[in-house]
Design a protein around this motif. Sequence first.
Motif, PDB file in Angstrom:
ATOM      1  N   ASN A  76       0.817  -1.219   0.000  1.00 51.35           N
ATOM      2  CA  ASN A  76       0.000   0.000   0.000  1.00 51.35           C
ATOM      3  C   ASN A  76       0.851   1.271   0.000  1.00 51.35           C
ATOM      4  OD1 ASN A  76      -1.614  -2.027   2.190  1.00 51.35           O
ATOM      5  ND2 ASN A  76      -2.721  -1.401   0.362  1.00 51.35           N
ATOM      6  N   ALA A  77       2.013   1.205  -0.654  1.00 53.37           N
ATOM      7  CA  ALA A  77       2.915   2.358  -0.712  1.00 53.37           C
ATOM      8  C   ALA A  77       2.306   3.461  -1.574  1.00 53.37           C
ATOM      9  CB  ALA A  77       4.267   1.931  -1.281  1.00 53.37           C
ATOM     10  N   ASP A  78       2.674   4.678  -1.300  1.00 51.05           N
ATOM     11  CA  ASP A  78       2.166   5.827  -2.038  1.00 51.05           C
ATOM     12  C   ASP A  78       3.102   6.129  -3.208  1.00 51.05           C
ATOM     13  OD1 ASP A  78       0.658   7.995  -2.802  1.00 51.05           O
ATOM     14  OD2 ASP A  78       1.449   9.329  -1.255  1.00 51.05           O
ATOM     15  N   THR A  79       2.974   5.331  -4.269  1.00 49.95           N
ATOM     16  CA  THR A  79       3.773   5.508  -5.482  1.00 49.95           C
ATOM     17  C   THR A  79       2.819   5.644  -6.665  1.00 49.95           C
ATOM     18  OG1 THR A  79       3.888   3.142  -5.968  1.00 49.95           O
ATOM     19  CG2 THR A  79       5.636   4.066  -4.540  1.00 49.95           C
ATOM     20  N   ASN A  80       3.347   6.085  -7.797  1.00 43.24           N
ATOM     21  CA  ASN A  80       2.500   6.233  -8.988  1.00 43.24           C
ATOM     22  C   ASN A  80       1.860   4.910  -9.394  1.00 43.24           C
ATOM     23  OD1 ASN A  80       3.020   8.972  -9.172  1.00 43.24           O
ATOM     24  ND2 ASN A  80       4.711   8.711 -10.622  1.00 43.24           N
ATOM     25  N   VAL A  81       2.646   3.843  -9.411  1.00 43.85           N
ATOM     26  CA  VAL A  81       2.116   2.535  -9.816  1.00 43.85           C
ATOM     27  C   VAL A  81       1.058   2.064  -8.822  1.00 43.85           C
ATOM     28  CG1 VAL A  81       2.704   0.091 -10.110  1.00 43.85           C
ATOM     29  CG2 VAL A  81       4.135   1.836 -11.144  1.00 43.85           C
ATOM     30  N   SER A  82       1.332   2.222  -7.547  1.00 41.69           N
ATOM     31  CA  SER A  82       0.399   1.778  -6.512  1.00 41.69           C
ATOM     32  C   SER A  82      -0.900   2.584  -6.552  1.00 41.69           C
ATOM     33  CB  SER A  82       1.070   1.876  -5.144  1.00 41.69           C
ATOM     34  OG  SER A  82       0.305   1.248  -4.155  1.00 41.69           O
ATOM     35  N   ARG A  83      -0.799   3.869  -6.831  1.00 43.11           N
ATOM     36  CA  ARG A  83      -2.015   4.703  -6.954  1.00 43.11           C
ATOM     37  C   ARG A  83      -2.812   4.299  -8.193  1.00 43.11           C
ATOM     38  NH1 ARG A  83       1.569   8.596  -5.036  1.00 43.11           N
ATOM     39  NH2 ARG A  83       2.034   9.351  -7.121  1.00 43.11           N
ATOM     40  N   ALA A  84      -2.121   4.021  -9.295  1.00 44.13           N
ATOM     41  CA  ALA A  84      -2.813   3.580 -10.510  1.00 44.13           C
ATOM     42  C   ALA A  84      -3.523   2.249 -10.261  1.00 44.13           C
ATOM     43  CB  ALA A  84      -1.819   3.457 -11.669  1.00 44.13           C
ATOM     44  N   TYR A  85      -2.872   1.364  -9.526  1.00 40.71           N
ATOM     45  CA  TYR A  85      -3.475   0.072  -9.187  1.00 40.71           C
ATOM     46  C   TYR A  85      -4.720   0.286  -8.327  1.00 40.71           C
ATOM     47  CZ  TYR A  85      -4.129  -4.518  -7.087  1.00 40.71           C
ATOM     48  OH  TYR A  85      -4.678  -5.695  -6.658  1.00 40.71           O
ATOM     49  N   LYS A  86      -4.631   1.139  -7.324  1.00 42.82           N
ATOM     50  CA  LYS A  86      -5.750   1.375  -6.407  1.00 42.82           C
ATOM     51  C   LYS A  86      -6.971   1.883  -7.158  1.00 42.82           C
ATOM     52  CE  LYS A  86      -7.222   1.410  -2.130  1.00 42.82           C
ATOM     53  NZ  LYS A  86      -7.235   0.184  -1.336  1.00 42.82           N
ATOM     54  N   ALA A  87      -6.744   2.617  -8.241  1.00 39.56           N
ATOM     55  CA  ALA A  87      -7.840   3.189  -9.016  1.00 39.56           C
ATOM     56  C   ALA A  87      -8.564   2.160  -9.897  1.00 39.56           C
ATOM     57  CB  ALA A  87      -7.319   4.333  -9.885  1.00 39.56           C
ATOM     58  N   LEU A  88      -7.990   0.972 -10.056  1.00 38.64           N
ATOM     59  CA  LEU A  88      -8.608  -0.057 -10.900  1.00 38.64           C
ATOM     60  C   LEU A  88      -9.840  -0.657 -10.235  1.00 38.64           C
ATOM     61  CD1 LEU A  88      -5.424  -2.054 -12.014  1.00 38.64           C
ATOM     62  CD2 LEU A  88      -6.761  -0.462 -13.419  1.00 38.64           C
ATOM     63  N   SER A  89     -10.726  -1.173 -11.046  1.00 36.21           N
ATOM     64  CA  SER A  89     -11.862  -1.940 -10.533  1.00 36.21           C
ATOM     65  C   SER A  89     -11.343  -3.242  -9.942  1.00 36.21           C
ATOM     66  CB  SER A  89     -12.840  -2.257 -11.669  1.00 36.21           C
ATOM     67  OG  SER A  89     -12.237  -3.182 -12.577  1.00 36.21           O
ATOM     68  N   SER A  90     -12.178  -3.946  -9.207  1.00 36.21           N
ATOM     69  CA  SER A  90     -11.742  -5.231  -8.647  1.00 36.21           C
ATOM     70  C   SER A  90     -11.357  -6.197  -9.761  1.00 36.21           C
ATOM     71  CB  SER A  90     -12.825  -5.837  -7.753  1.00 36.21           C
ATOM     72  OG  SER A  90     -13.991  -6.108  -8.494  1.00 36.21           O
ATOM     73  N   SER A  91     -12.073  -6.173 -10.874  1.00 38.84           N
ATOM     74  CA  SER A  91     -11.727  -7.040 -12.006  1.00 38.84           C
ATOM     75  C   SER A  91     -10.394  -6.635 -12.610  1.00 38.84           C
ATOM     76  CB  SER A  91     -12.818  -6.983 -13.079  1.00 38.84           C
ATOM     77  OG  SER A  91     -14.011  -7.532 -12.599  1.00 38.84           O
ATOM     78  N   GLY A  92     -10.155  -5.333 -12.686  1.00 36.22           N
ATOM     79  CA  GLY A  92      -8.882  -4.845 -13.211  1.00 36.22           C
ATOM     80  C   GLY A  92      -7.716  -5.260 -12.331  1.00 36.22           C
ATOM     81  N   LYS A  93      -7.921  -5.217 -11.011  1.00 37.16           N
ATOM     82  CA  LYS A  93      -6.854  -5.598 -10.086  1.00 37.16           C
ATOM     83  C   LYS A  93      -6.487  -7.068 -10.242  1.00 37.16           C
ATOM     84  CE  LYS A  93      -7.940  -2.017  -6.789  1.00 37.16           C
ATOM     85  NZ  LYS A  93      -8.424  -1.638  -5.474  1.00 37.16           N
ATOM     86  N   ILE A  94      -7.470  -7.923 -10.314  1.00 39.11           N
ATOM     87  CA  ILE A  94      -7.170  -9.357 -10.467  1.00 39.11           C
ATOM     88  C   ILE A  94      -6.542  -9.610 -11.836  1.00 39.11           C
ATOM     89  CG2 ILE A  94      -9.363 -10.267 -11.355  1.00 39.11           C
ATOM     90  CD1 ILE A  94      -9.074 -12.463  -9.137  1.00 39.11           C
ATOM     91  N   ASP A  95      -6.946  -8.827 -12.834  1.00 38.55           N
ATOM     92  CA  ASP A  95      -6.378  -8.964 -14.174  1.00 38.55           C
ATOM     93  C   ASP A  95      -4.900  -8.576 -14.184  1.00 38.55           C
ATOM     94  OD1 ASP A  95      -6.139  -9.396 -16.894  1.00 38.55           O
ATOM     95  OD2 ASP A  95      -7.544  -7.838 -17.492  1.00 38.55           O
ATOM     96  N   VAL A  96      -4.527  -7.521 -13.453  1.00 37.32           N
ATOM     97  CA  VAL A  96      -3.115  -7.118 -13.379  1.00 37.32           C
ATOM     98  C   VAL A  96      -2.285  -8.269 -12.827  1.00 37.32           C
ATOM     99  CG1 VAL A  96      -1.468  -5.659 -12.118  1.00 37.32           C
ATOM    100  CG2 VAL A  96      -3.450  -4.625 -13.219  1.00 37.32           C
ATOM    101  N   TRP A  97      -2.742  -8.878 -11.719  1.00 39.45           N
ATOM    102  CA  TRP A  97      -1.964  -9.958 -11.104  1.00 39.45           C
ATOM    103  C   TRP A  97      -1.934 -11.199 -11.989  1.00 39.45           C
ATOM    104  CZ3 TRP A  97       1.446  -8.937  -7.587  1.00 39.45           C
ATOM    105  CH2 TRP A  97       1.279  -7.795  -6.790  1.00 39.45           C
TER     106      TRP A  97
END
Length: 151
Positions: A76-97
């Motif tokens: 949960n670090a405050d970085t650009n990548v982590s913020r972009a990830y947080k903004a994804l939908s739940s489906s988007g998050k599972i898709d990234v992983w």
Amino acid sequence: MTFTTDDKTKQSVQQFRRFDVDTQLALLWFGYLDIKDQLTPANQTSAQDTAGALYDQIKAMPQEQQLQAQRDIAANADTNVSRAYKALSSSGKIDVWLRLAQGIEEGVVIQVPSSYELPSQTNDFVKSIKGLDFEQRIDFTRSALFEMGAK
């Protein structure tokens, strides 16, 4: 938000969150290997597009930065990548992983060292996850991944 539907799955998510970040990443990797043949991604096109853009950003990084980006998301670090990830939908998050795991298999994302072994304190956790049915495992994964990303 949580997607878990039963106490056993909720307890598994809580237990997962108590492990250090590198152990969480390894557990996600080994969990993926265990169920990858049963996965059939069917996300909305918009979720796939945004997840794909973030994955491509991570994939383009040098390997150590790829690993750090994954650590930052999980921690949960405050970085650009982590913020972009947080903004994804739940489906988007599972898709990234899912894409990251496939990238590891393809060798375009930093590999888990072949000599890596999970810490012994994860043994009971792994047994409990393997005891969940497929849908419970997906609910567990979705819930664990949803909470990741910048706070």
